[in-house]
Design an enzyme around this catalytic site. Structure first.
Site: not given
Length: 371
Positions: A159, A194, A233
């Site tokens: 991560c 985005h 997530e």
């Protein structure tokens, strides 16, 4: 070797004493049409339209309510299907003057023989939950696609590399309609979609926990009755924030065989059969200020793995320490095993099929996640 490993797991778990509150849950769908008139004149819901509705119920059932111990889910689902059958392929305005999600949920609750929490999902991204006190919470699910990295993880942690997710956020608010939630969410959608989350002020370390509280702080002024914000997530893990504390969950899929030992000889549940189970661990722990999380999802998966392997692709009725293989017994067993390795686990959901199963919870009740 497999038999020896299973015997060892059974011996170890036989020393675990695990109390907790138990809820059973069931779901049933129905197809119906409606038109809503108590909406603005230009609102498209005033037109005749239809949905594939999904009703879900959850509750603490009295002892002896089912035909046999372990038969609770099947009876609860049969009761719910009988009620939703009265709505299936109907014009709902013939049943209720204004068949909104909330009024339909209250109608379903009134037909059931026990006081239960009722949730009604009219679309995959919206619905209403009635809690144990009968308070209605509208919920909306929104998605955004963003990049992020976690800057404080140890070197080599995956991560720490720049990557991305198709995030989903679930917003629950009391006493409002879905349009009010959408209006409050719209500015945040523009900021989060985005983009690289690390570039947003306050999200320099964009863990699921930090993201859920970041959204809460910006959404709550527009929605004063905001109940909680849940960030997915991935489809199997995320964090929920209610303005005071964070809770996280991690979900697993199990493919297992079973038979219910306490079922009557005539019951098909007595025969060897199988399910693709969903097992969800719920965890609560203090926030690590440096890491920005309560727990690393990777650590949760690693520590729970011995329990997962004892259940997945296994005949569950051969686990010596299991009372039986019904959802409540399995959830009890999994909770005891999980807490030996992860004391932060305080709740386990175990579903045989979507939204049909049992929850075992230590302490106070926490919100059920929509399916």
């Amino acid at each position: 070797m497999r038999g020896m490993a299973r015997a060892a797991m059974g011996s170890r778990s036989s020393t675990v004493v695990m109390d907790g509150r138990v809820w059973h849950a069931a779901s049933a769908g129905f197809e119906a049409a409606r038109r809503l008139v108590q909406v603005p004149p230009s609102h498209r819901a005033r037109n005749l339209h239809g949905h594939g509705f999904q009703a879900r119920v959850r509750g603490e059932l009295p002892a002896g309510w089912a035909e046999f111990p372990g038969g609770e889910v099947q009876r609860l689902q049969a009761e719910l299907r009988e009620v939703t059958g009265m709505l299936d392929y109907r014009l709902l305005n013939e049943v209720l003057t204004e068949p909104s999600d909330e009024r339909l949920a209250r109608w379903i609750a009134a037909q059931l023989p026990l006081p239960l929490e009722v949730a009604l999902q009219s679309r995959p991204d919206r619905g209403v939950d009635l809690d144990a006190e009968g308070r209605a919470h509208a919920w909306r699910r929104h998605a955004f696609h963003s990049a992020h990295r976690l800057p404080n993880v140890p070197e080599g942690h995956k991560c720490g590399r720049m990557h991305g997710h198709g995030f989903e956020v679930l917003i629950h608010a009391q006493g409002v309609d879905h349009d009010a939630i959408d209006d409050g969410w719209a500015p945040l959608q523009a900021q989060l979609h985005h983009v690289c989350l690390n570039d947003l002020p306050g999200l320099e370390n964009p863990t699921s926990e930090m993201l859920s509280s970041w959204i809460w702080e910006r959404l709550q002024p527009a929605l004063p009755t905001l109940a909680h914000v849940t960030v997915f997530e991935t489809a199997s893990c995320g964090a929920c924030y209610d303005g005071r504390r964070w809770r996280t969950w991690k979900e697993f899929s199990l493919d297992s065989a079973l038979c219910l030992r306490r079922a009557p000889e005539s019951s098909p549940l007595r025969r060897l059969h199988g399910h693709t189970y969903t097992l969800r661990l719920h965890l609560e722990a203090p926030l690590d200020a440096l890491m920005g999380w309560t727990l690393d999802f990777g650590d949760v998966k690693r520590l729970f793995d011995p329990v997962f392997r004892a259940l997945d692709h296994q005949p569950l009725h051969e686990i010596e320490s299991l009372t039986d293989c019904d959802p409540a017994s399995l959830a009890h067993w999994a909770l005891g095993q999980a807490r030996e390795r992860l004391p932060q686990v305080d709740r386990v959901d175990l579903f045989e099929t979507p939204a049909c199963g049992a929850t075992v919870q230590l302490g106070a009740a926490t919100p059920a996640l929509p399916v």
